[in-house]
Design an enzyme around this catalytic site. Structure first.
Site: not given
Ligand code: 7PM
Length: 310
Positions: A255, A289
């Site tokens: 992130k 995750r």
């Molecule tokens: C672009 C920006 C694409 C951010 C994807 C993302 C989480 C999640 C995501 C989290 C839970 C990523 C995010 N992040 N579900 N879904 N917790 N429970 O970096 O932190 O994967 S999407």
């Protein structure tokens, strides 16, 4: 110098500790998360920590040939994650990226369902579906999804109702604002208390809608309406989300909190991702995750090897 008075009471009794340990020492111990009244400090059980692998669903709506190849690519990724020791595969058909465009129900279903079906027919692995839409939840469960992961914590119409008719685990994530605008000006007076207050309200809404508390997994939502500093504060205080006695999920993998801190592009964020994963596991995270399954499994094994002697 801290001097203890000579004791007259049994050294193990609480009264002894209250009477003879100076208040400022007790405060200092508490600040360091050591409770002097607790004989053995609470230890985290690492044996049941699960690694959730993120499966990228690349939108591919050009032709049937294209769709076939994105399905094949997805299955290949799952195969690799299985070999690396993944516990749960997380499939997301909607991009929650700040400023990302909305995805229609039809589009999201067409990205998620064929892949879910293909995975469940070929592999023996748990699959989580990252969605906020009731229809996607319903169809996924119909096709044997094992968990629902909702960044909107079941606030959309119909979600609680659909899930009340099932018995699978659900992850409720905190987000301030909406993906379109959440990173514009995140603001909190007490971020931990506000997130815990949100959890309390969502747990209660689920309970009223017929969803058992025991099925819920909480996630403070790194990067969702939080500044870089606020994200690191969440990581530092992660154990405070244990208040409800529920399982916790932590998602910091690759992130921008890591990218911006280290000035690294997406592909150079592994060290930061592993460090933050371990920090949250040490504070009680139950599901991590991640993108880099093999490296996270190695880090977790290393942590377990040490914990055996602690
Ligand atoms: C672009 C920006 C694409 C951010 C994807 C993302 C989480 C999640 C995501 C989290 C839970 C990523 C995010 N992040 N579900 N879904 N917790 N429970 O970096 O932190 O994967 S999407």
């Amino acid at each position: 110098m801290i001097r203890l008075k000579p004791y007259r009471l049994e050294p193990s009794s609480k009264a002894f500790l209250f009477n003879y340990i100076p208040i400022r020492l007790i405060k200092a111990l508490h600040l360091n998360n050591i409770n002097p009244l607790q004989k053995t400090p609470k230890r985290v059980d690492y044996s049941s920590v699960k690694v959730m692998g993120i499966l990228n669903v690349t939108p591919d709506s050009f032709s049937d040939g294209g769709k076939f190849s994105s399905l094949e690519k997805g299955l290949k990724q799952v195969d690799k994650m299985m070999a690396d020791g993944v516990d749960i595969i997380d499939i997301g058909g909607e991009s929650t990226r700040p400023g990302a465009e909305k995805v229609s129900e039809k589009e999201e279903l067409s990205r998620v369902i064929p892949l879910l079906k293909a995975i469940k027919s070929r592999f023996n692995v748990d699959v989580s579906i990252d969605t906020s839409k009731a229809i996607v939840m319903a169809e996924s469960i119909e096709h044997s999804a094992d968990m629902i992961n909702d960044v909107r914590a079941l606030q959309n119409e119909g979600c609680i109702n659909i899930l009340a008719q099932t018995n699978i685990p659900i992850c409720l994530m905190h987000m301030q604002g909406l993906p379109e605008t959440m990173q514009e000006n995140p603001s909190y007076s007490n971020i931990i208390e506000e997130i815990n207050c949100f959890f309390e309200n969502r747990i209660s809404a689920c309970h009223q809608g017929g969803i058992n508390k025991e099925r819920l997994i909480l996630d403070p939502g790194f990067g969702f309406g939080k500044t870089i500093d606020q994200n690191f504060e969440l990581l530092a205080e992660y154990s405070q989300f244990k208040r409800f006695g529920l399982s916790l999920l932590s998602g910091t993998s690759r992130k921008s909190m890591i990218g911006n801190l280290l000035n690294r592009n997406i592909k150079q964020r592994l060290a930061g991702s592993l460090t933050s994963a371990i920090i949250s596991i040490q504070q009680g995270a139950n599901i991590i995750r991640v993108h880099d399954v093999q490296e996270t499994v190695d880090a977790l094994k290393t942590l377990k090897a040490v914990a055996k002697f602690q």
